[in-house]
Design a protein around this motif. Structure first.
Motif, short mmCIF file in Angstrom:
data_model
loop_
_atom_site.label_atom_id
_atom_site.label_comp_id
_atom_site.label_asym_id
_atom_site.label_seq_id
_atom_site.Cartn_x
_atom_site.Cartn_y
_atom_site.Cartn_z
N VAL A 107 0.82 -1.21 0.00
CA VAL A 107 0.00 0.00 0.00
C VAL A 107 0.86 1.27 0.00
CG1 VAL A 107 -1.74 1.32 1.28
CG2 VAL A 107 -1.96 -1.16 1.07
N SER A 108 1.92 1.29 0.78
CA SER A 108 2.78 2.48 0.83
C SER A 108 3.37 2.79 -0.54
CB SER A 108 3.91 2.29 1.85
OG SER A 108 3.37 2.13 3.14
N GLU A 109 3.83 1.76 -1.23
CA GLU A 109 4.40 1.94 -2.57
C GLU A 109 3.33 2.40 -3.55
OE1 GLU A 109 4.75 -0.81 -0.67
OE2 GLU A 109 6.85 -0.54 -0.07
N LEU A 110 2.13 1.84 -3.43
CA LEU A 110 1.03 2.24 -4.30
C LEU A 110 0.69 3.72 -4.07
CD1 LEU A 110 -1.28 1.67 -6.31
CD2 LEU A 110 -2.66 0.95 -4.35
N ALA A 111 0.60 4.14 -2.82
CA ALA A 111 0.28 5.54 -2.50
C ALA A 111 1.33 6.47 -3.09
CB ALA A 111 0.18 5.72 -0.99
N ARG A 112 2.60 6.07 -2.98
CA ARG A 112 3.69 6.88 -3.54
C ARG A 112 3.59 6.94 -5.06
NH1 ARG A 112 8.74 8.06 -1.36
NH2 ARG A 112 10.26 8.72 -2.91
N ASP A 113 3.29 5.81 -5.70
CA ASP A 113 3.18 5.77 -7.16
C ASP A 113 2.02 6.63 -7.65
OD1 ASP A 113 3.81 4.71 -9.83
OD2 ASP A 113 1.88 3.69 -9.63
N LEU A 114 0.87 6.54 -6.99
CA LEU A 114 -0.28 7.36 -7.38
C LEU A 114 0.04 8.84 -7.25
CD1 LEU A 114 -3.12 5.30 -5.63
CD2 LEU A 114 -2.84 5.59 -8.11
N PRO A 145 -12.58 11.51 -16.26
CA PRO A 145 -11.70 10.37 -15.98
C PRO A 145 -11.06 10.48 -14.60
CG PRO A 145 -10.92 11.63 -17.91
CD PRO A 145 -12.18 12.27 -17.43
N TRP A 146 -11.05 11.69 -14.03
CA TRP A 146 -10.48 11.89 -12.69
C TRP A 146 -11.44 11.48 -11.59
CZ3 TRP A 146 -9.60 17.49 -14.61
CH2 TRP A 146 -8.61 17.48 -15.61
N ARG A 147 -12.62 10.97 -11.96
CA ARG A 147 -13.59 10.56 -10.94
C ARG A 147 -13.17 9.27 -10.23
NH1 ARG A 147 -15.66 9.06 -15.82
NH2 ARG A 147 -16.70 7.06 -16.04
N PHE A 148 -12.20 8.57 -10.80
CA PHE A 148 -11.78 7.30 -10.19
C PHE A 148 -10.56 7.51 -9.32
CE2 PHE A 148 -13.89 5.99 -14.20
CZ PHE A 148 -14.95 5.30 -13.62
N ASP A 149 -10.76 7.35 -8.03
CA ASP A 149 -9.64 7.39 -7.10
C ASP A 149 -9.45 6.00 -6.52
OD1 ASP A 149 -11.97 7.34 -5.61
OD2 ASP A 149 -11.50 9.07 -4.39
N VAL A 150 -8.47 5.84 -5.66
CA VAL A 150 -8.18 4.52 -5.11
C VAL A 150 -8.31 4.59 -3.60
CG1 VAL A 150 -6.48 2.67 -4.92
CG2 VAL A 150 -6.63 4.02 -7.03
N ASP A 151 -9.43 4.08 -3.10
CA ASP A 151 -9.68 4.06 -1.66
C ASP A 151 -9.94 2.65 -1.13
OD1 ASP A 151 -9.50 6.82 -1.08
OD2 ASP A 151 -11.49 7.15 -1.94
N GLU A 152 -10.65 1.87 -1.92
CA GLU A 152 -11.09 0.53 -1.49
C GLU A 152 -10.35 -0.54 -2.29
OE1 GLU A 152 -13.35 0.21 0.84
OE2 GLU A 152 -14.23 2.21 0.93
N PRO A 153 -10.23 -1.76 -1.75
CA PRO A 153 -9.60 -2.83 -2.52
C PRO A 153 -10.25 -3.05 -3.89
CG PRO A 153 -9.77 -3.48 -0.23
CD PRO A 153 -10.50 -2.16 -0.35
N ALA A 154 -11.57 -2.88 -3.99
CA ALA A 154 -12.25 -3.07 -5.28
C ALA A 154 -11.77 -2.06 -6.33
CB ALA A 154 -13.76 -2.94 -5.10
N ASP A 155 -11.29 -0.91 -5.89
CA ASP A 155 -10.81 0.12 -6.83
C ASP A 155 -9.57 -0.36 -7.59
OD1 ASP A 155 -12.81 1.81 -5.90
OD2 ASP A 155 -11.49 2.81 -4.47
N LEU A 156 -8.85 -1.32 -7.04
CA LEU A 156 -7.63 -1.81 -7.67
C LEU A 156 -7.91 -2.68 -8.89
CD1 LEU A 156 -5.69 -2.77 -4.44
CD2 LEU A 156 -5.36 -0.74 -5.86
N HIS A 157 -9.14 -3.14 -9.04
CA HIS A 157 -9.50 -4.01 -10.16
C HIS A 157 -9.99 -3.22 -11.37
CE1 HIS A 157 -8.88 -7.30 -7.47
NE2 HIS A 157 -9.76 -6.82 -6.64
N ARG A 158 -9.98 -1.89 -11.24
CA ARG A 158 -10.43 -1.04 -12.32
C ARG A 158 -9.20 -0.37 -12.94
NH1 ARG A 158 -13.68 2.07 -9.45
NH2 ARG A 158 -11.90 3.33 -8.85
N GLY A 159 -9.09 -0.34 -14.20
CA GLY A 159 -7.99 0.37 -14.85
C GLY A 159 -6.69 -0.41 -14.85
N ASN A 160 -5.59 0.32 -14.77
CA ASN A 160 -4.28 -0.30 -14.99
C ASN A 160 -3.40 -0.35 -13.73
OD1 ASN A 160 -3.88 2.41 -14.74
ND2 ASN A 160 -2.77 2.68 -16.66
N LEU A 161 -4.00 -0.57 -12.59
CA LEU A 161 -3.20 -0.65 -11.37
C LEU A 161 -2.74 -2.07 -11.10
CD1 LEU A 161 -5.13 1.74 -8.99
CD2 LEU A 161 -3.06 2.18 -10.26
#
Length: 193
Positions: free
Chosen positions: A37-44, A177-193
């Protein structure tokens, strides 16, 4: 003796990106047992900041780690003594009013921040909601209007009411397109994360 004259350049717009310490960010992902999660937050955050460039970008920092991170990307840092998002953004808004005509507050966890540097909001207040049309992912507003920030549950509605209180035209964007943020685990299955 010739008096020293100091000119302060007021530019039209600045992108303000508030960031929480990466090792504490994204608690809902951590509770969902997401790895890295820390690496993901930094990458985002890196992607958001780079997408705002070459516009003027200021990172709101609550820690030396975030300050060093932001400076490594070549952007200005405004340190905040508050970990509370509303207090940090309010403080930045008040402090930056003498330098900028408009602030664009952008969350550092947008899944696809492409094109942020081209964002040219209309006059008044522009709210780009999250994909539920409840949260505020991007908020553009003029400075010097006694605006009070209301991040949290249903922040888009709260920010719209605040703009109405001040008699400002409000533009609500729900299909960006900026309506998609990453807060929940389900958000990781959308797009190119």
């Amino acid at each position: 003796d010739v008096p020293l004259v100091v000119f302060i350049l007021v530019t039209s717009q600045v992108f303000v990106v508030p960031l929480k310490r990466f090792d504490l960010a994204k608690n809902r992902l951590r509770l969902g047992d997401v790895v890295g999660v820390s690496e993901l937050a930094r990458d985002l955050a890196t992607r958001v900041i780079r997408s705002c460039l070459p516009q003027h970008v200021i990172v709101l920092s609550e820690s030396s780690g975030i300050t060093n991170f932001a400076r490594s990307l070549g952007v200005e840092v405004l340190e905040s003594s508050s970990a509370n998002l509303n207090e940090a953004v309010q403080g930045a808004y008040d402090r930056l009013a003498s330098r900028f005509e408009r602030l664009v507050v952008v969350h550092g966890d947008l899944q696809d921040p492409s094109g942020l540097h081209e964002f040219d909001p209309a006059d008044g207040v522009t709210i780009v909601t999250d994909h539920h049309a409840r949260g505020t992912n991007v908020l553009a507003l003029p400075t010097g209007i006694n605006f009070h920030f209301h991040y949290g549950a249903s922040s888009a509605i709260a920010h719209e009411r605040e703009a109405m209180r001040l008699g400002l035209v409000t533009h609500l964007i729900t299909d960006s397109p900026w309506r998609f943020d990453v807060d929940e685990p389900a958000d990781l299955h959308r797009g190119n994360l």
